[in-house]
Design an enzyme around this catalytic site. Sequence first.
Site, PDB file in Angstrom:
ATOM      1  N   HIS A  41       0.849  -1.208   0.000  1.00 19.30           N
ATOM      2  CA  HIS A  41       0.000   0.000   0.000  1.00 19.30           C
ATOM      3  C   HIS A  41       0.876   1.247   0.000  1.00 19.30           C
ATOM      4  O   HIS A  41       1.724   1.421   0.874  1.00 19.30           O
ATOM      5  CB  HIS A  41      -0.900  -0.038   1.236  1.00 19.30           C
ATOM      6  CG  HIS A  41      -1.951   1.029   1.285  1.00 19.30           C
ATOM      7  ND1 HIS A  41      -3.129   0.960   0.572  1.00 19.30           N
ATOM      8  CD2 HIS A  41      -2.003   2.194   1.975  1.00 19.30           C
ATOM      9  CE1 HIS A  41      -3.865   2.025   0.826  1.00 19.30           C
ATOM     10  NE2 HIS A  41      -3.201   2.807   1.676  1.00 19.30           N
ATOM     11  N   ASP A  43       0.870   5.229   0.118  1.00 17.05           N
ATOM     12  CA  ASP A  43       0.051   6.391   0.476  1.00 17.05           C
ATOM     13  C   ASP A  43       0.621   7.659  -0.134  1.00 17.05           C
ATOM     14  O   ASP A  43       1.706   8.105   0.230  1.00 17.05           O
ATOM     15  CB  ASP A  43       0.003   6.543   2.000  1.00 17.05           C
ATOM     16  CG  ASP A  43      -0.973   5.567   2.631  1.00 17.05           C
ATOM     17  OD1 ASP A  43      -2.118   5.490   2.159  1.00 17.05           O
ATOM     18  OD2 ASP A  43      -0.578   4.869   3.594  1.00 17.05           O
ATOM     19  N   HIS A  74      -2.810   4.606  -3.010  1.00 21.93           N
ATOM     20  CA  HIS A  74      -3.924   5.346  -2.409  1.00 21.93           C
ATOM     21  C   HIS A  74      -3.653   6.827  -2.610  1.00 21.93           C
ATOM     22  O   HIS A  74      -2.795   7.396  -1.941  1.00 21.93           O
ATOM     23  CB  HIS A  74      -3.988   4.954  -0.923  1.00 21.93           C
ATOM     24  CG  HIS A  74      -5.033   5.678  -0.146  1.00 21.93           C
ATOM     25  ND1 HIS A  74      -5.057   5.650   1.235  1.00 21.93           N
ATOM     26  CD2 HIS A  74      -6.084   6.445  -0.537  1.00 21.93           C
ATOM     27  CE1 HIS A  74      -6.080   6.372   1.658  1.00 21.93           C
ATOM     28  NE2 HIS A  74      -6.714   6.876   0.621  1.00 21.93           N
ATOM     29  N   GLY A 149      -4.415  11.283   6.196  1.00 23.58           N
ATOM     30  CA  GLY A 149      -3.412  12.338   6.341  1.00 23.58           C
ATOM     31  C   GLY A 149      -2.216  11.906   7.157  1.00 23.58           C
ATOM     32  O   GLY A 149      -1.104  12.364   6.910  1.00 23.58           O
ATOM     33  N   PHE A 150      -2.462  11.033   8.113  1.00 26.87           N
ATOM     34  CA  PHE A 150      -1.363  10.640   9.001  1.00 26.87           C
ATOM     35  C   PHE A 150      -1.500   9.178   9.392  1.00 26.87           C
ATOM     36  O   PHE A 150      -2.613   8.679   9.553  1.00 26.87           O
ATOM     37  CB  PHE A 150      -1.358  11.506  10.273  1.00 26.87           C
ATOM     38  CG  PHE A 150      -1.183  12.963   9.960  1.00 26.87           C
ATOM     39  CD1 PHE A 150       0.083  13.511   9.813  1.00 26.87           C
ATOM     40  CD2 PHE A 150      -2.291  13.787   9.765  1.00 26.87           C
ATOM     41  CE1 PHE A 150       0.243  14.851   9.483  1.00 26.87           C
ATOM     42  CE2 PHE A 150      -2.146  15.128   9.434  1.00 26.87           C
ATOM     43  CZ  PHE A 150      -0.872  15.665   9.295  1.00 26.87           C
ATOM     44  N   GLY A 151      -0.353   8.528   9.575  1.00 27.46           N
ATOM     45  CA  GLY A 151      -0.351   7.177  10.115  1.00 27.46           C
ATOM     46  C   GLY A 151      -0.462   7.248  11.632  1.00 27.46           C
ATOM     47  O   GLY A 151      -0.382   8.326  12.227  1.00 27.46           O
ATOM     48  N   GLY A 152      -0.658   6.092  12.247  1.00 22.23           N
ATOM     49  CA  GLY A 152      -0.615   6.010  13.704  1.00 22.23           C
ATOM     50  C   GLY A 152      -1.828   6.544  14.432  1.00 22.23           C
ATOM     51  O   GLY A 152      -1.774   6.778  15.639  1.00 22.23           O
ATOM     52  N   GLY A 183      -6.330   2.307   8.295  1.00 17.87           N
ATOM     53  CA  GLY A 183      -6.194   3.235   9.411  1.00 17.87           C
ATOM     54  C   GLY A 183      -6.423   2.548  10.747  1.00 17.87           C
ATOM     55  O   GLY A 183      -7.505   2.038  11.003  1.00 17.87           O
ATOM     56  N   GLY A 184      -5.366   2.477  11.548  1.00 15.28           N
ATOM     57  CA  GLY A 184      -5.495   1.899  12.889  1.00 15.28           C
ATOM     58  C   GLY A 184      -5.744   0.403  12.895  1.00 15.28           C
ATOM     59  O   GLY A 184      -6.319  -0.133  13.842  1.00 15.28           O
ATOM     60  N   GLY A 204       0.007   0.180   8.628  1.00 15.74           N
ATOM     61  CA  GLY A 204       1.310   0.836   8.617  1.00 15.74           C
ATOM     62  C   GLY A 204       2.040   0.632   9.927  1.00 15.74           C
ATOM     63  O   GLY A 204       2.971  -0.174  10.033  1.00 15.74           O
ATOM     64  N   SER A 205       1.585   1.340  10.960  1.00 12.31           N
ATOM     65  CA  SER A 205       2.278   1.320  12.257  1.00 12.31           C
ATOM     66  C   SER A 205       2.377  -0.074  12.854  1.00 12.31           C
ATOM     67  O   SER A 205       3.399  -0.419  13.457  1.00 12.31           O
ATOM     68  CB  SER A 205       1.550   2.213  13.258  1.00 12.31           C
ATOM     69  OG  SER A 205       1.286   3.452  12.693  1.00 12.31           O
TER      70      SER A 205
HETATM   71  C1  DX5 Z   1      -3.753   7.381   6.331  1.00 17.26           C
HETATM   72  C2  DX5 Z   1      -3.188   6.390   5.348  1.00 17.26           C
HETATM   73  C3  DX5 Z   1      -3.029   5.036   5.927  1.00 17.26           C
HETATM   74  C4  DX5 Z   1      -2.098   4.985   7.075  1.00 17.26           C
HETATM   75  C5  DX5 Z   1      -2.236   3.706   7.820  1.00 17.26           C
HETATM   76  O1  DX5 Z   1      -3.830   8.619   5.728  1.00 17.26           O
HETATM   77  O2  DX5 Z   1      -4.024   6.270   4.239  1.00 17.26           O
HETATM   78  O3  DX5 Z   1      -2.647   4.086   4.936  1.00 17.26           O
HETATM   79  O4  DX5 Z   1      -0.773   5.154   6.693  1.00 17.26           O
HETATM   80  O5  DX5 Z   1      -1.353   3.754   8.863  1.00 17.26           O
HETATM   81  P1  DX5 Z   1      -1.674   3.150  10.291  1.00 17.26           P
HETATM   82  O6  DX5 Z   1      -1.790   1.676  10.097  1.00 17.26           O
HETATM   83  O7  DX5 Z   1      -0.506   3.573  11.095  1.00 17.26           O
HETATM   84  O8  DX5 Z   1      -2.968   3.761  10.762  1.00 17.26           O
HETATM   85 ZN    ZN Z   2      -3.794   4.530   2.745  1.00 12.58          ZN
END
Ligand code: DX5
Ligand code: ZN
Length: 227
Positions: A41, A43, A74, A149-152, A183-184, A204-205
């Site tokens: 994936h 981003d 994405h 917008g953000f991971g984690g 996400g999460g 991701g995280s």
């Molecule tokens: C959020 C991204 C996700 C994100 C997932 O904007 O589209 O793909 O990186 O990361 P985690 O698993 O850390 O929520």
């Molecule tokens: Zn994504």
Amino acid sequence: MTTIDAGPTGRLRVAPSILAADFGSLADQVRAIDDETDWLHVDVMDGHFVPNVSIGPPVVASLRHYSDRFFDCHLMMTEPGRYFEAFKTAGADGCTIHVEIGDTGALIGEARALGLRVGLAANPDSSFASVAPFLGDIDLLLLMTVFPGFGGQSFIGEVMDKVAEARREIDAQGVAVDLEVDGGIDERTAPLAVAAGANVLVSGSAIFARPDPLAAARSLRLAAGPS
Ligand code: DX5
Ligand code: ZN
């Protein structure tokens, strides 16, 4: 550029998000989890649709030398159509656009004309009704479980009702559409998403931020249940 096949629609898939990886050693990180990666994936953030900037086609092109996996891009962008061709040339296999930006039907057609597998994403506060008219035109529906917008960030459990609604409708219509959550997603939330009907788990995280990303991806797959 050869397109990598996404594999059979509906099968359980783990799609690690490189957003949480160490960009200084991306190739090594991607290779290290290869055995547990179904799709990769990617981003892409434009600093406009979301308040963050990440990566673009040059990184996809570089990673293509190190991975044979399906690249699930994405596009968190206000104007993804300007970049479809660049992503395709770089080695993207699928591109997902957001329904919130509008012009959805035309953008789906443009991506498909380039030979991309096409996804449509909806933010947590966008209704299933906003994406439902396009189910017959897409290969993947991405229901965001965080605001992009953000991971984690923390998983928004309320989205599971929408996932269940989407699963019912995909099955009722008999369309070949993968249902992805993003996400999460970790060992605790993956089973909830799968129970609601998701079959592609972006994480991701819970993979790259762990000391052993390969083991983390394996444990996520196990938690999600039999494939
Ligand atoms: C959020 C991204 C996700 C994100 C997932 O904007 O589209 O793909 O990186 O990361 P985690 O698993 O850390 O929520
Ligand atoms: Zn994504």
